[in-house]
Enzyme design. Structure first.
Site, short mmCIF file in Angstrom:
data_model
loop_
_atom_site.label_atom_id
_atom_site.label_comp_id
_atom_site.label_asym_id
_atom_site.label_seq_id
_atom_site.Cartn_x
_atom_site.Cartn_y
_atom_site.Cartn_z
N THR A 128 -11.04 37.18 -14.19
CA THR A 128 -11.56 36.32 -15.26
C THR A 128 -12.22 37.13 -16.37
OG1 THR A 128 -11.88 34.63 -13.60
CG2 THR A 128 -13.04 34.31 -15.66
N HIS A 137 -23.92 34.15 -24.34
CA HIS A 137 -24.56 32.86 -24.62
C HIS A 137 -26.08 33.02 -24.67
CE1 HIS A 137 -20.91 30.50 -24.15
NE2 HIS A 137 -20.62 31.23 -23.10
N LYS A 340 -18.69 24.08 -21.19
CA LYS A 340 -19.29 24.05 -22.52
C LYS A 340 -18.32 23.50 -23.56
CE LYS A 340 -21.10 28.23 -21.75
NZ LYS A 340 -21.17 28.06 -20.31
N ILE A 426 -19.62 32.52 -9.97
CA ILE A 426 -20.05 33.12 -11.24
C ILE A 426 -19.10 32.69 -12.36
CG2 ILE A 426 -20.80 35.24 -12.40
CD1 ILE A 426 -22.37 34.69 -9.82
N SER A 428 -18.89 30.65 -16.25
CA SER A 428 -19.63 30.87 -17.48
C SER A 428 -21.06 30.36 -17.31
CB SER A 428 -18.95 30.11 -18.62
OG SER A 428 -19.53 30.49 -19.83
C1 LIG Z 1 -11.84 30.61 -20.44
C2 LIG Z 1 -13.15 31.24 -20.06
C3 LIG Z 1 -14.08 31.55 -21.03
C4 LIG Z 1 -15.31 32.12 -20.68
N1 LIG Z 1 -16.18 32.48 -21.65
C5 LIG Z 1 -17.35 33.08 -21.33
C6 LIG Z 1 -18.26 33.49 -22.33
O1 LIG Z 1 -17.99 33.40 -23.52
N2 LIG Z 1 -19.45 34.02 -21.94
C7 LIG Z 1 -19.78 34.16 -20.62
O2 LIG Z 1 -20.89 34.59 -20.34
N3 LIG Z 1 -18.91 33.83 -19.65
C8 LIG Z 1 -17.70 33.31 -19.97
N4 LIG Z 1 -16.81 32.99 -18.99
C9 LIG Z 1 -17.14 33.31 -17.61
C10 LIG Z 1 -16.96 34.80 -17.31
O3 LIG Z 1 -15.71 35.25 -17.76
C11 LIG Z 1 -17.09 35.02 -15.80
O4 LIG Z 1 -18.32 34.47 -15.38
C12 LIG Z 1 -17.04 36.48 -15.40
O5 LIG Z 1 -15.97 37.15 -15.99
C13 LIG Z 1 -16.95 36.56 -13.90
O6 LIG Z 1 -16.81 37.90 -13.52
P1 LIG Z 1 -16.54 38.29 -12.01
O7 LIG Z 1 -16.65 39.74 -11.93
O8 LIG Z 1 -17.40 37.45 -11.13
O9 LIG Z 1 -15.06 37.75 -11.72
P2 LIG Z 1 -13.63 38.43 -12.01
O10 LIG Z 1 -13.57 39.06 -13.33
O11 LIG Z 1 -12.61 37.40 -11.70
O12 LIG Z 1 -13.56 39.59 -10.95
C14 LIG Z 1 -13.28 39.38 -9.59
C15 LIG Z 1 -12.41 40.51 -9.13
O13 LIG Z 1 -12.26 40.46 -7.72
C16 LIG Z 1 -10.97 40.93 -7.41
N5 LIG Z 1 -10.63 40.47 -6.05
C17 LIG Z 1 -10.47 39.20 -5.63
N6 LIG Z 1 -10.15 39.18 -4.33
C18 LIG Z 1 -10.12 40.47 -3.91
C19 LIG Z 1 -9.83 41.09 -2.67
N7 LIG Z 1 -9.50 40.38 -1.59
N8 LIG Z 1 -9.88 42.44 -2.59
C20 LIG Z 1 -10.21 43.19 -3.69
N9 LIG Z 1 -10.47 42.64 -4.90
C21 LIG Z 1 -10.43 41.30 -5.00
C22 LIG Z 1 -10.11 40.30 -8.50
O14 LIG Z 1 -8.87 40.94 -8.64
C23 LIG Z 1 -11.00 40.44 -9.71
O15 LIG Z 1 -10.74 41.60 -10.45
C24 LIG Z 1 -15.58 32.40 -19.32
C25 LIG Z 1 -14.63 32.11 -18.34
C26 LIG Z 1 -13.42 31.54 -18.70
C27 LIG Z 1 -12.40 31.26 -17.65
#
Ligand SMILES: Cc1cc2nc3c(=O)[nH]c(=O)nc-3n(C[C@H](O)[C@H](O)[C@H](O)COP(=O)(O)OP(=O)(O)OC[C@H]3O[C@@H](n4cnc5c(N)ncnc54)[C@H](O)[C@@H]3O)c2cc1C
Length: 580
Positions: A128, A137, A340, A426, A428
């Site tokens: 994501t 934000h 949002k 986790i 947005s």
């Molecule tokens: C359309 C959209 C717009 C958004 N806009 C905003 C914004 O403007 N501002 C803001 O603050 N937030 C925003 N968000 C939210 C924000 O993008 C997320 O909260 C954030 O990117 C989450 O990061 P993460 O590291 O938790 O998840 P991810 O980036 O999904 O990372 C998780 C990782 O785990 C890996 N993984 C999964 N399973 C396994 C496994 N079994 N073994 C090894 N690796 C694995 C995946 O490949 C992935 O790379 C938005 C989200 C969306 C969908």
């Protein structure tokens, strides 16, 4: 409590055709089972249950009628990993290389610990984190008194230091909500109230005239505006690459293309993870797996939440187009309460961005961009950008929000299995909250360990790649004199040189794919979207890694671009990928 909640569900929803069973366990976890008519109802029921303040979270195993859910069988990969055996032993293992996993890795690298991060994709930031609005934000969209709200406001303030130390592109240019109608004013006032309760600094209501002075693209004077100067903009992947590079410099190991397929534990504490590439023993396992967070939690028998993906579609327009220069727009009075709702803004690199939409979907791999996503993003963007048209669109994409049924972040140590830490739900504003989330996770570990020893060699500074396009003529001349490859422009839309691409490929986090080059340099991100420079980048990647061009992929997992060579071309020993 169960019958009261069920009664409420039957009162609020048309439950004809549904068969819902609810059990609440001693830890206040609600377990839903049974059938609904469709996926939207599965989510609606889950959210209604999650709304109950006394419920800690919801495991939602409802399924729509006529749908069979087939779980991926990972037994082959588990056997493969077990046959390879132990490949490493660490203090801390982080699952997931998004902004959250990489942020935590960097924060933990300040201490004397043996840390590794395991990511199933060929590069970091492939989940994501690569597909969002990039908005830091301010905190007035988060529900007051939630962990989300607290960490959003704190994280926003911490971004200035992150940007300074890690040298990623960061612009704190604020945001505006504009209102004309009664409904719009109501939504604006709610955002104001939430902002006050969440302690958003410097936020204030302003007149339409003042709003027009701040954002000169506004053509019609709005009746009222809400100005939040602390809103900032980044590229999620830019932040994540910077975090990972700095973490690597400070000793964190990155296992890319490595999927966690099982976790070995003795019902009391974690022992190791099994990956497709072998077993890694670990004292702590931190679950930052995004939409797969609940599946990872299930591996230690501590799945007390279900993650239901909520898809968002985003449109990106040509940089040269006029339009708003910061998030500006009328509030979405019809948007879902869980999102949002999206609007229009400009990316940190200057492209108009519209969206995102918000749709509940069943499949955690479904990144399809549908007509509904397109129509929604066009409708919210057009309002504030009347001069931008469909023809100015250069690309579109979707991302999946990792929503749980409490609509809040889940950041805590497991109550069941020692050494397992949940960092789930986790959605947005996860990107905005990332610095505060990272700090919170370190505090959890410090508390369990009774303190952590400092890493005396910790270096907080990450040197950014050269950005040729942003240098003065003199600086450009000097760099080209030193290394002529900076004089060879590969991506003409974005002015990205061969020198920058080579620098990216040889960075501290291996960059082996075309998408990896794209996110590190912006090559292929312009108007032509790689139509002209794509083949040149392929050649450079092959040459630098000493591989055949048929072995270079778009984003790993067999996404090869050239399957077979029709004939060899003799380039006469010249640098492949130049214009010669
Ligand atoms: C359309 C959209 C717009 C958004 N806009 C905003 C914004 O403007 N501002 C803001 O603050 N937030 C925003 N968000 C939210 C924000 O993008 C997320 O909260 C954030 O990117 C989450 O990061 P993460 O590291 O938790 O998840 P991810 O980036 O999904 O990372 C998780 C990782 O785990 C890996 N993984 C999964 N399973 C396994 C496994 N079994 N073994 C090894 N690796 C694995 C995946 O490949 C992935 O790379 C938005 C989200 C969306 C969908």
């Amino acid at each position: 409590m169960e019958s009261r909640i069920l009664h409420k569900i039957h009162k609020k929803l048309d439950t004809k055709g549904m068969d819902i069973h609810l059990k609440i366990d001693e830890n206040k976890i609600a377990h839903l089972k049974g059938k609904t008519n469709n996926w939207e109802e599965v989510v609606e029921v889950g959210l209604l249950v999650g709304k109950n303040r006394r419920i800690k979270n919801v495991v939602n195993d409802l399924i729509p009628k006529d749908v069979e859910i087939i779980k991926m069988d990972k037994s082959n990969l588990i056997n493969q990993g077990k046959n390879i055996g132990i490949i490493d032993e660490v203090d801390i293992l982080i699952v997931g290389g998004g902004v959250i996993g990489c942020g935590i890795a960097r924060e933990l690298s300040k201490f004397n610990l043996n840390i590794c991060l395991v990511e199933k994709e060929e590069d970091i930031s492939e989940g994501t984190t690569k597909a969002n609005n990039g908005m830091i934000h301010p905190g007035n969209a988060a529900m007051p008194f939630t962990l989300k709200a607290k960490l959003n406001v704190k994280g926003n303030a911490m971004y200035s230091d992150w940007a300074k130390e890690l040298n990623f592109t960061f612009k704190r240019t604020g945001s505006l909500i504009l209102a004309n109608s009664k409904e719009e004013k109501k939504v604006l006032n709610l955002a104001y109230l939430a902002g006050r309760l969440n302690h958003v600094p410097e936020m204030r209501k302003i007149s339409g005239k003042e709003a027009m002075k701040i954002e000169t693209s506004i053509e019609e004077e709005p009746k009222l505006a809400l100005w939040t100067p602390t809103t900032a903009y980044v590229d999620g992947y830019g932040v994540t690459i910077a975090l990972a590079e700095n973490a690597a410099t400070n000793g964190v190991k990155f296992y890319l293309g490595t999927e966690v397929v099982d976790i070995i534990h003795n019902n009391e504490e974690v022992e190791a993870v099994v990956t497709n590439k072998g077993i890694i023993k670990a004292k702590y396992i931190i679950n930052c797996a995004g939409v797969y967070g609940d599946d990872i939690a299930e591996m230690v028998g501590d799945k007390f939440y279900t993650i239901h993906p909520r898809k968002g579609g985003i449109l990106i327009f040509d940089k040269s187009k006029a339009g708003v220069s910061r998030a500006t727009g009328t509030p979405n009075t019809k948007g879902s309460k869980q999102s949002k709702g999206g609007g229009s803004q400009r990316t940190v690199e200057g492209n108009p961005l519209w969206g995102p939409s918000a749709r509940e979907i069943m499949d955690k791999e479904d990144l399809s961009f549908t007509k509904e996503d397109l129509d929604y993003a066009l409708s919210v963007g057009k309002k504030s950008n009347p001069h931008i048209n469909k023809g100015d669109l250069i690309t579109y994409f979707t991302g999946l929000r990792a929503a749980d049924y409490k609509e809040d972040f889940i950041i805590e140590k497991s109550n069941k299995i020692k050494g397992f830490i949940h960092v789930s739900g986790i959605q947005s504003p996860g990107l905005a909250a990332a610095p505060a989330i990272s700090e919170m996770v370190v505090e959890i570990i410090k508390k369990v360990e009774g303190g952590l020893k400092q890493n005396l060699n910790y270096n907080p500074i990450r040197k950014a790649l050269i950005e040729f396009r942003n240098l003065s003529r003199d600086q450009q001349d000097r760099i080209i004199k030193n290394d002529s490859r900076y004089g060879n422009v590969i991506c003409r839309c974005e002015t990205i040189t061969e020198g920058e691409i080579i620098e990216a490929i040889n960075g501290s986090i291996p960059c082996t794919t075309v998408d990896g080059v794209k996110r590190r340099t912006r090559a292929t991100m312009g108007r032509c979207q790689g139509g002209f420079c794509g083949p040149k980048i392929l050649s450079i990647l092959a040459r630098e890694q000493n591989k055949d061009i048929t072995q270079i992929s778009q984003k790993g997992h067999g996404s090869y671009i050239i399957l077979k060579k029709a004939r060899e071309i003799d380039l006469g020993g010249e640098s492949i990928g130049t214009d010669k």
